[in-house]
Write an enzyme that holds these catalytic residues in place. Structure first.
Site, short mmCIF file in Angstrom:
data_model
loop_
_atom_site.label_atom_id
_atom_site.label_comp_id
_atom_site.label_asym_id
_atom_site.label_seq_id
_atom_site.Cartn_x
_atom_site.Cartn_y
_atom_site.Cartn_z
NE ARG A 97 35.61 41.32 40.74
CZ ARG A 97 34.28 41.30 40.53
NH1 ARG A 97 33.52 42.17 41.11
NH2 ARG A 97 33.73 40.38 39.76
CB THR A 98 41.40 41.18 36.81
OG1 THR A 98 40.97 40.46 37.96
CG2 THR A 98 42.91 41.12 36.72
CE LYS A 115 41.00 34.84 12.18
NZ LYS A 115 41.82 35.98 11.79
CG HIS A 172 44.04 36.41 40.23
ND1 HIS A 172 44.66 37.51 39.65
CD2 HIS A 172 42.70 36.66 40.14
CE1 HIS A 172 43.73 38.36 39.24
NE2 HIS A 172 42.54 37.87 39.52
NE ARG A 209 41.12 36.60 34.88
CZ ARG A 209 40.29 37.06 35.81
NH1 ARG A 209 38.99 36.97 35.63
NH2 ARG A 209 40.76 37.61 36.91
N1 CP Z 1 38.74 39.01 41.54
C1 CP Z 1 38.72 38.87 40.20
O1 CP Z 1 39.65 38.34 39.58
O2 CP Z 1 37.59 39.35 39.60
P1 CP Z 1 37.29 39.32 38.03
O3 CP Z 1 37.15 37.87 37.64
O4 CP Z 1 36.02 40.10 37.86
O5 CP Z 1 38.46 39.94 37.33
#
Ligand code: CP
Length: 308
Positions: free
Chosen positions: A55-56, A85, A134, A106
């Site tokens: 999603r993100t 590396k 998040h 991320r």
């Molecule tokens: N909700 C969420 O962060 O989903 P993903 O891990 O698929 O990005």
């Protein structure tokens, strides 16, 4: 809008700023219905993902393309970037900022987004840092609650599942604390209860919360059930702890019977088995609509940080 450059943690958003973001987000819904815009024409977003995502990453990339911008990306960055590396995160950021106008990252370590922001000259958007935060997910969660329930003041939200490792519930608790008369229930297996830092923050800000064990009793008193996955990847070799938590709280038809008619079930997704498939057809199951709101929120954030 000049108060936002990096997006690192939920505490940086006050009520007024969230109002501004949600107003731009509403505009973005209209932009998508017109098949996009060219306001970020020639701007480039880099997505650096050291942990898996559906999603993100895809909603950020789609958001940038909908606004006329371009995307450079690395997924599985632990293996497919020069981190493999031995390059430090700081050096990677110093390089990527030369290739892109904004970096969405991320990472597997709590605090990594802050480290990146400390050396970056372009905006860093935290797309999840280990069990830390998040914030863009929490913004889309609050936007979804407002859209589905019609209000944020006076809302009662039950956070359920892996509250110790869930970065989304941590960020969401910080954001909901900005609204008046919010009540939170925490329903979690013993090994993954909400951490002390969040409980102390809520105490300091006068937010009422209760830790409960009976999901049905909580469902009867909630506007929103925010269910979360027990995160196997955070348990390491503590298999017994994972097994003790998994399957303890499942949202199923009995839970839906207890939830008020105007209530909603949210989940940041992905889900495993903590929401039974029988719930998907209930109009109060809002988790797929919630995920779709991600693109509007991320379009708004990209526009705001790049046009600031
Ligand atoms: N909700 C969420 O962060 O989903 P993903 O891990 O698929 O990005």
């Amino acid at each position: 809008m000049d108060r936002m450059f990096h997006v690192i943690e939920a505490q940086q958003f006050d009520r007024e700023l969230m109002g501004e973001i949600f107003s731009v987000t509403k505009e973005m819904e209209e932009v998508v219905s017109r098949y996009g815009s060219s306001i970020l024409n020639r701007r480039i977003m880099a997505t650096l993902f050291y942990e898996p995502s559906t999603r993100t990453r895809l909603s950020f990339e789609s958001a940038m393309i909908r606004l006329g911008g371009n995307v450079v990306t690395t997924e599985s960055a632990r293996e497919f970037s020069s981190a493999a590396k031995g390059e430090t995160l700081e050096d990677t950021i110093r390089i990527v900022e030369g290739y892109a106008d904004v970096i969405v990252m991320r990472h597997f370590e709590s605090g990594a987004a802050r480290r990146a922001a400390d050396v970056a000259s372009v905006p860093i958007l935290n797309a999840g840092d280990g069990p830390g935060q998040h914030p863009t997910q929490a913004l889309l969660d609050v936007y979804t609650i407002k859209k589905e329930i019609g209000r944020l003041d006076g809302i009662t939200v039950a956070m359920v599942g892996d509250l110790a490792n869930g970065r989304t519930v941590r960020s969401l608790a910080y954001l909901l604390a900005r609204y008046d008369d919010v009540k939170l229930f925490f329903v979690a297996p013993e090994v993954v209860r909400m951490k002390q830092d969040i409980k102390e923050y809520l105490d300091r800000h006068g937010v009422h919360f209760e830790e409960k064990e009976d999901l049905i009793e909580v469902a009867q008193q909630s506007d929103v059930i925010y269910q979360t996955r027990i995160q196997r990847e955070r348990f390491g070799d503590r298999i017994a702890d994972y097994e003790s938590a998994r399957g303890k709280y499942i949202v199923d038809s009995n839970t839906m019977e207890a939830l008020p008619e105007a209530g909603r079930v949210l989940h940041p997704l992905p889900r495993i088995d903590e929401i039974a498939p029988e719930v998907d057809g209930d109009p109060r199951a809002a988790y797929f609509r919630q995920a779709h709101n991600g693109i509007y929120i991320r379009m708004a954030l990209l526009r705001m940080v790049l046009e600031a």
